[in-house]
Design an enzyme around this catalytic site. Sequence first.
Site, PDB file in Angstrom:
ATOM      1  N   ARG A  51       0.845  -1.204   0.000  1.00  0.00           N
ATOM      2  CA  ARG A  51       0.000   0.000   0.000  1.00  0.00           C
ATOM      3  C   ARG A  51       0.876   1.249   0.000  1.00  0.00           C
ATOM      4  O   ARG A  51       0.578   2.249  -0.642  1.00  0.00           O
ATOM      5  CB  ARG A  51      -0.956   0.014   1.210  1.00  0.00           C
ATOM      6  CG  ARG A  51      -1.667   1.343   1.368  1.00  0.00           C
ATOM      7  CD  ARG A  51      -2.879   1.325   2.277  1.00  0.00           C
ATOM      8  NE  ARG A  51      -2.701   0.526   3.468  1.00  0.00           N
ATOM      9  CZ  ARG A  51      -1.977   0.873   4.542  1.00  0.00           C
ATOM     10  NH1 ARG A  51      -1.338   2.023   4.569  1.00  0.00           N
ATOM     11  NH2 ARG A  51      -1.887   0.071   5.578  1.00  0.00           N
ATOM     12  N   TYR A 103     -16.436  17.177 -14.935  1.00  0.00           N
ATOM     13  CA  TYR A 103     -16.957  15.803 -14.943  1.00  0.00           C
ATOM     14  C   TYR A 103     -18.021  15.655 -13.840  1.00  0.00           C
ATOM     15  O   TYR A 103     -17.823  16.153 -12.718  1.00  0.00           O
ATOM     16  CB  TYR A 103     -15.784  14.827 -14.732  1.00  0.00           C
ATOM     17  CG  TYR A 103     -16.198  13.434 -14.352  1.00  0.00           C
ATOM     18  CD1 TYR A 103     -17.018  12.683 -15.188  1.00  0.00           C
ATOM     19  CD2 TYR A 103     -15.802  12.874 -13.144  1.00  0.00           C
ATOM     20  CE1 TYR A 103     -17.427  11.406 -14.825  1.00  0.00           C
ATOM     21  CE2 TYR A 103     -16.195  11.595 -12.784  1.00  0.00           C
ATOM     22  CZ  TYR A 103     -17.015  10.873 -13.630  1.00  0.00           C
ATOM     23  OH  TYR A 103     -17.418   9.616 -13.268  1.00  0.00           O
ATOM     24  N   ASP A 174      -7.299  19.253 -14.373  1.00  0.00           N
ATOM     25  CA  ASP A 174      -7.659  17.896 -14.794  1.00  0.00           C
ATOM     26  C   ASP A 174      -7.392  17.803 -16.296  1.00  0.00           C
ATOM     27  O   ASP A 174      -8.075  18.434 -17.102  1.00  0.00           O
ATOM     28  CB  ASP A 174      -9.137  17.634 -14.464  1.00  0.00           C
ATOM     29  CG  ASP A 174      -9.553  16.191 -14.758  1.00  0.00           C
ATOM     30  OD1 ASP A 174      -8.942  15.568 -15.640  1.00  0.00           O
ATOM     31  OD2 ASP A 174     -10.509  15.714 -14.120  1.00  0.00           O
ATOM     32  N   LYS A 199      -8.719   6.642 -18.712  1.00  0.00           N
ATOM     33  CA  LYS A 199      -9.023   7.137 -20.049  1.00  0.00           C
ATOM     34  C   LYS A 199      -7.792   7.016 -20.962  1.00  0.00           C
ATOM     35  O   LYS A 199      -7.313   5.935 -21.197  1.00  0.00           O
ATOM     36  CB  LYS A 199      -9.547   8.573 -19.938  1.00  0.00           C
ATOM     37  CG  LYS A 199     -10.631   8.746 -18.855  1.00  0.00           C
ATOM     38  CD  LYS A 199     -11.826   7.874 -19.110  1.00  0.00           C
ATOM     39  CE  LYS A 199     -12.999   7.986 -18.162  1.00  0.00           C
ATOM     40  NZ  LYS A 199     -12.855   8.298 -16.786  1.00  0.00           N
TER      41      LYS A 199
HETATM   42  C1  LIG Z   1     -12.431  14.537 -16.729  1.00  0.00           C
HETATM   43  C2  LIG Z   1     -12.559  13.407 -15.743  1.00  0.00           C
HETATM   44  N1  LIG Z   1     -11.948  13.510 -14.551  1.00  0.00           N
HETATM   45  C3  LIG Z   1     -12.057  12.530 -13.619  1.00  0.00           C
HETATM   46  C4  LIG Z   1     -12.799  11.392 -13.858  1.00  0.00           C
HETATM   47  C5  LIG Z   1     -12.912  10.336 -12.789  1.00  0.00           C
HETATM   48  O1  LIG Z   1     -12.122   9.235 -13.117  1.00  0.00           O
HETATM   49  P1  LIG Z   1     -12.395   7.729 -12.643  1.00  0.00           P
HETATM   50  O2  LIG Z   1     -13.599   7.253 -13.378  1.00  0.00           O
HETATM   51  O3  LIG Z   1     -11.131   7.027 -13.025  1.00  0.00           O
HETATM   52  O4  LIG Z   1     -12.634   7.770 -11.183  1.00  0.00           O
HETATM   53  C6  LIG Z   1     -13.440  11.231 -15.087  1.00  0.00           C
HETATM   54  C7  LIG Z   1     -14.233  10.036 -15.367  1.00  0.00           C
HETATM   55  O5  LIG Z   1     -14.963   9.967 -16.352  1.00  0.00           O
HETATM   56  C8  LIG Z   1     -13.319  12.280 -16.060  1.00  0.00           C
HETATM   57  O6  LIG Z   1     -13.922  12.202 -17.257  1.00  0.00           O
END
Ligand SMILES: Cc1ncc(COP(=O)(O)O)c(C=O)c1O
Length: 398
Positions: A51, A103, A174, A199
């Site tokens: 961990r 998101y 992000d 992604k």
């Molecule tokens: C722009 C963006 N940030 C964060 C996330 C969150 O990621 P996760 O699904 O890996 O928790 C997503 C998920 O779709 C996203 O599109």
Amino acid sequence: MAYTHRFGTRAVHAGTAHDPYTGAVISPISLSTTFAQNSPAVPIGKYEYSRSNNPNRDEFEQAVASLEGGKYGLAFSSGSATTATILQSLSPGSHIISGADVYGGTHRYFTKVAQSHSLEISFTPDLLNDIPSLVRSSTRLIWVESPSNPTLSVTDIRAVARLAKQYSLFLVVDNTFLSPYLQTPLALGADVVVHSVTKYINGHSDVIMGVAVLNDDDLYQKLAFLQNAIGAVPSAFDSWLAHRGLKTLHLRSRASSENAQKVAEALASAIKTGKVLQVNYPGLDAHPNRQVVKGQHREGFGGGMISFRVAGGRKGAELFCQSTKIFTLAESLGGVESLCEVPALMTHSGIHASEREKSGVHEDLVRLSVGIEDGDDLIADVLQALDRATGQVNGVKE
Ligand SMILES: Cc1ncc(COP(=O)(O)O)c(C=O)c1O
């Protein structure tokens, strides 16, 4: 891997060392949860307990840090866990200013989890204009998603970074929608860059994972402590898979962006037929922030994500997504395969309609994640789905 090497070389080699015992070119997956010690609290090597640290996670973190041009990488069990851990580093009562169009899960975390832990959030659709009036003595952090999910609005990261410095705030970007191949926010002045590794970085729709990359030593110590203390860490296998995916990021990012450009142009041409009402794509000259895109995305690429409003309202959007033959109707994005979805009904359904629509997320908005298939096949698929969807809504056989 030295930053003097170009992106593709770093993608293939950063964080990858030949196994010193066997010479294996690809690292073994280190599944052991614990590591032997010579005497109490004196481990034989660098590792103690998985961990806290694991060889595969280490290698992945080094690789992403190299691609983002940062000093430190910290991997988490999801993009959402990355967001949660960063917010956990703020003291109670801290205030965050976030772009409005983020998101759905980030919005959910900000409004439903962070606020109940005494963090305060202000959302604005226009960070650049609104930051000066929104800043309070308790403001600590600015959160930017650029391009944003799902309306592909683009924020001038350099300009927001200047404001963040002026008010002594941390700027988190992000970068999930573009990946470090197309945009490197740290070089534009951000303090932390985060990704849903799920992604583009992993790129094969088979790992849920997140990462943060940063340069600041103190913030790194704080987040590394929380990474271990909260324990939302990725498994060795997921770290290994994501590292394998990352080695082709430059090829995949380029291919999906080139395909998306063609698909976006085909959709934009369909505006004159009335089948499409609006196309959101940073690679189009009509994009409201195209000049910023040219200055902050590699070669002015638009990326692999498109959203568009289809004629026929919610029904039109539903029918479009049910009519595609190559694009699969599914959540998520950034994989080698093309996907489509209706954000208002799926990824962003948790946001109240009035707030959602203020950011342009209407029920007729379709989001496409354009993959690396043959671009002409993708255009043909989108056009036939458009014909079927709008033909059925109008009750006309095409
Ligand atoms: C722009 C963006 N940030 C964060 C996330 C969150 O990621 P996760 O699904 O890996 O928790 C997503 C998920 O779709 C996203 O599109």
